[in-house]
Scaffold this motif. Sequence first.
Motif, PDB file in Angstrom:
ATOM      1  N   ASN A  63       0.755  -1.286  -0.012  1.00  0.00           N
ATOM      2  CA  ASN A  63       0.018   0.061  -0.117  1.00  0.00           C
ATOM      3  C   ASN A  63       0.779   1.260   0.099  1.00  0.00           C
ATOM      4  O   ASN A  63       1.605   1.610   0.863  1.00  0.00           O
ATOM      5  CB  ASN A  63      -1.018  -0.076   1.249  1.00  0.00           C
ATOM      6  N   ILE A  64       0.565   2.227  -0.946  1.00  0.00           N
ATOM      7  CA  ILE A  64       1.416   3.273  -0.940  1.00  0.00           C
ATOM      8  C   ILE A  64       0.341   4.370  -0.604  1.00  0.00           C
ATOM      9  O   ILE A  64      -0.585   4.574  -1.262  1.00  0.00           O
ATOM     10  CB  ILE A  64       1.865   3.567  -2.690  1.00  0.00           C
ATOM     11  N   ILE A  65       0.597   4.941   0.610  1.00  0.00           N
ATOM     12  CA  ILE A  65       0.026   5.972   1.157  1.00  0.00           C
ATOM     13  C   ILE A  65       0.400   7.380   0.996  1.00  0.00           C
ATOM     14  O   ILE A  65       1.733   7.447   1.273  1.00  0.00           O
ATOM     15  CB  ILE A  65      -0.451   5.566   2.447  1.00  0.00           C
ATOM     16  N   PRO A  66      -0.241   8.408   0.763  1.00  0.00           N
ATOM     17  CA  PRO A  66       0.226   9.950   0.817  1.00  0.00           C
ATOM     18  C   PRO A  66       0.812  10.385   1.866  1.00  0.00           C
ATOM     19  O   PRO A  66       0.206   9.622   2.926  1.00  0.00           O
ATOM     20  CB  PRO A  66      -0.896  10.529   0.073  1.00  0.00           C
ATOM     21  N   LEU A  67       1.845  11.019   1.989  1.00  0.00           N
ATOM     22  CA  LEU A  67       2.685  11.505   3.255  1.00  0.00           C
ATOM     23  C   LEU A  67       1.634  12.456   4.204  1.00  0.00           C
ATOM     24  O   LEU A  67       1.674  12.259   5.190  1.00  0.00           O
ATOM     25  CB  LEU A  67       3.861  12.212   2.763  1.00  0.00           C
ATOM     26  N   GLU A  68       0.532  12.896   3.575  1.00  0.00           N
ATOM     27  CA  GLU A  68      -0.440  13.831   4.172  1.00  0.00           C
ATOM     28  C   GLU A  68      -0.998  12.933   5.126  1.00  0.00           C
ATOM     29  O   GLU A  68      -1.949  13.542   6.188  1.00  0.00           O
ATOM     30  CB  GLU A  68      -1.186  14.670   3.251  1.00  0.00           C
ATOM     31  N   GLN A  69      -1.421  11.741   4.815  1.00  0.00           N
ATOM     32  CA  GLN A  69      -2.275  10.713   5.450  1.00  0.00           C
ATOM     33  C   GLN A  69      -1.525   9.968   6.664  1.00  0.00           C
ATOM     34  O   GLN A  69      -2.141   9.238   7.365  1.00  0.00           O
ATOM     35  CB  GLN A  69      -2.981   9.845   4.464  1.00  0.00           C
ATOM     36  N   SER A 103       1.169   0.405   9.905  1.00  0.00           N
ATOM     37  CA  SER A 103       0.812  -0.856   9.565  1.00  0.00           C
ATOM     38  C   SER A 103       2.321  -1.143   8.802  1.00  0.00           C
ATOM     39  O   SER A 103       3.066  -0.458   8.328  1.00  0.00           O
ATOM     40  CB  SER A 103      -0.324  -0.936   8.542  1.00  0.00           C
ATOM     41  N   LEU A 104       2.698  -2.501   9.055  1.00  0.00           N
ATOM     42  CA  LEU A 104       4.022  -3.130   8.509  1.00  0.00           C
ATOM     43  C   LEU A 104       4.090  -3.071   6.842  1.00  0.00           C
ATOM     44  O   LEU A 104       4.890  -2.906   6.242  1.00  0.00           O
ATOM     45  CB  LEU A 104       4.339  -4.238   9.127  1.00  0.00           C
ATOM     46  N   ASN A 105       2.763  -2.965   6.205  1.00  0.00           N
ATOM     47  CA  ASN A 105       2.763  -3.584   5.003  1.00  0.00           C
ATOM     48  C   ASN A 105       2.435  -1.962   4.054  1.00  0.00           C
ATOM     49  O   ASN A 105       2.158  -2.004   3.056  1.00  0.00           O
ATOM     50  CB  ASN A 105       1.463  -4.293   4.510  1.00  0.00           C
ATOM     51  N   ASP A 106       2.322  -0.944   4.918  1.00  0.00           N
ATOM     52  CA  ASP A 106       2.238   0.458   4.318  1.00  0.00           C
ATOM     53  C   ASP A 106       3.366   1.050   3.998  1.00  0.00           C
ATOM     54  O   ASP A 106       4.240   1.100   4.710  1.00  0.00           O
ATOM     55  CB  ASP A 106       1.211   1.366   5.078  1.00  0.00           C
ATOM     56  N   TYR A 107       3.346   1.883   2.712  1.00  0.00           N
ATOM     57  CA  TYR A 107       4.506   2.674   2.446  1.00  0.00           C
ATOM     58  C   TYR A 107       4.166   4.174   2.216  1.00  0.00           C
ATOM     59  O   TYR A 107       3.338   4.603   1.348  1.00  0.00           O
ATOM     60  CB  TYR A 107       5.009   2.226   0.914  1.00  0.00           C
ATOM     61  N   TYR A 108       4.693   4.936   3.120  1.00  0.00           N
ATOM     62  CA  TYR A 108       4.393   6.411   2.919  1.00  0.00           C
ATOM     63  C   TYR A 108       5.292   6.974   2.144  1.00  0.00           C
ATOM     64  O   TYR A 108       6.461   6.976   2.161  1.00  0.00           O
ATOM     65  CB  TYR A 108       4.200   7.053   4.337  1.00  0.00           C
ATOM     66  N   LYS A 109       4.590   7.542   1.070  1.00  0.00           N
ATOM     67  CA  LYS A 109       5.575   8.426  -0.225  1.00  0.00           C
ATOM     68  C   LYS A 109       4.998   9.655  -0.170  1.00  0.00           C
ATOM     69  O   LYS A 109       3.623  10.049  -0.139  1.00  0.00           O
ATOM     70  CB  LYS A 109       5.374   7.414  -1.210  1.00  0.00           C
TER      71      LYS A 109
END
Length: 62
Positions: A22-28, A35-41
Amino acid sequence: MKKIFLLSILFISVLEGIAQDNIIPLEQFSVDAISLNDYYKDVNGVLDKFVGTWIYDDGRAS
């Protein structure tokens, strides 16, 4: 040789399954919901405003 090849294919497929999906925007970003499977970009360029040379100005005349 066939066993080594099959084991290597199995190992690579297992590693592919546990990658960050999961690529999640940095604002969120939230500390409470990490979560271990999330990637903040930085997909929206939020961090671009910190690039460059900055000059300190305390508001007083020199």
